[in-house]
Design a protein around this motif. Sequence first.
Motif, short mmCIF file in Angstrom:
data_model
loop_
_atom_site.label_atom_id
_atom_site.label_comp_id
_atom_site.label_asym_id
_atom_site.label_seq_id
_atom_site.Cartn_x
_atom_site.Cartn_y
_atom_site.Cartn_z
N SER A 29 -1.17 2.39 0.81
CA SER A 29 -1.51 3.14 -0.39
C SER A 29 -2.99 3.05 -0.71
N LYS A 71 -3.52 2.93 -9.14
CA LYS A 71 -2.93 2.19 -8.01
C LYS A 71 -3.40 0.75 -8.04
N ASN A 73 -3.90 -1.67 -5.19
CA ASN A 73 -3.85 -1.71 -3.73
C ASN A 73 -3.33 -3.04 -3.20
N LEU A 78 1.95 2.17 -7.04
CA LEU A 78 1.41 3.29 -7.82
C LEU A 78 2.00 3.23 -9.22
#
Length: 125
Positions: A29, A71, A73, A78
Amino acid sequence: DVQLVESGGGLVQPGGSLRLSCAASGYASSRYPMAWFRQAPGKEREGVAAIGSFGSTNYADSVKGRFTVSKDNAKNTLYLQMNTLKPEDTAMYYCAADPRVRLLPDLFAKDYDYWGQGTQVTVSS
């Protein structure tokens, strides 16, 4: 395999807030775009908010100023922070992922290859 699992939906009164989460596995992501879509009964799926490969965001006009996409990470997760919710926000909300690097994320469902199962958001008094 890519898996996306949404959570955080529920029943909320008009004017209230909810935060949706989408946990991703098998998907980086931090590198690729992700988005939130929603679908109300009898209506087409519509893009709500997206975040691009480098953090740029895109919102549907109907949610600008009320919703925030982000987000984490490190957690590969998310989020969608939804404030000042309205009855017309009632829908099933889906998380989606696009396995292509995009500077500017779009809100077209056809560009997202991976989808979660959805989480229901109901705004009602």
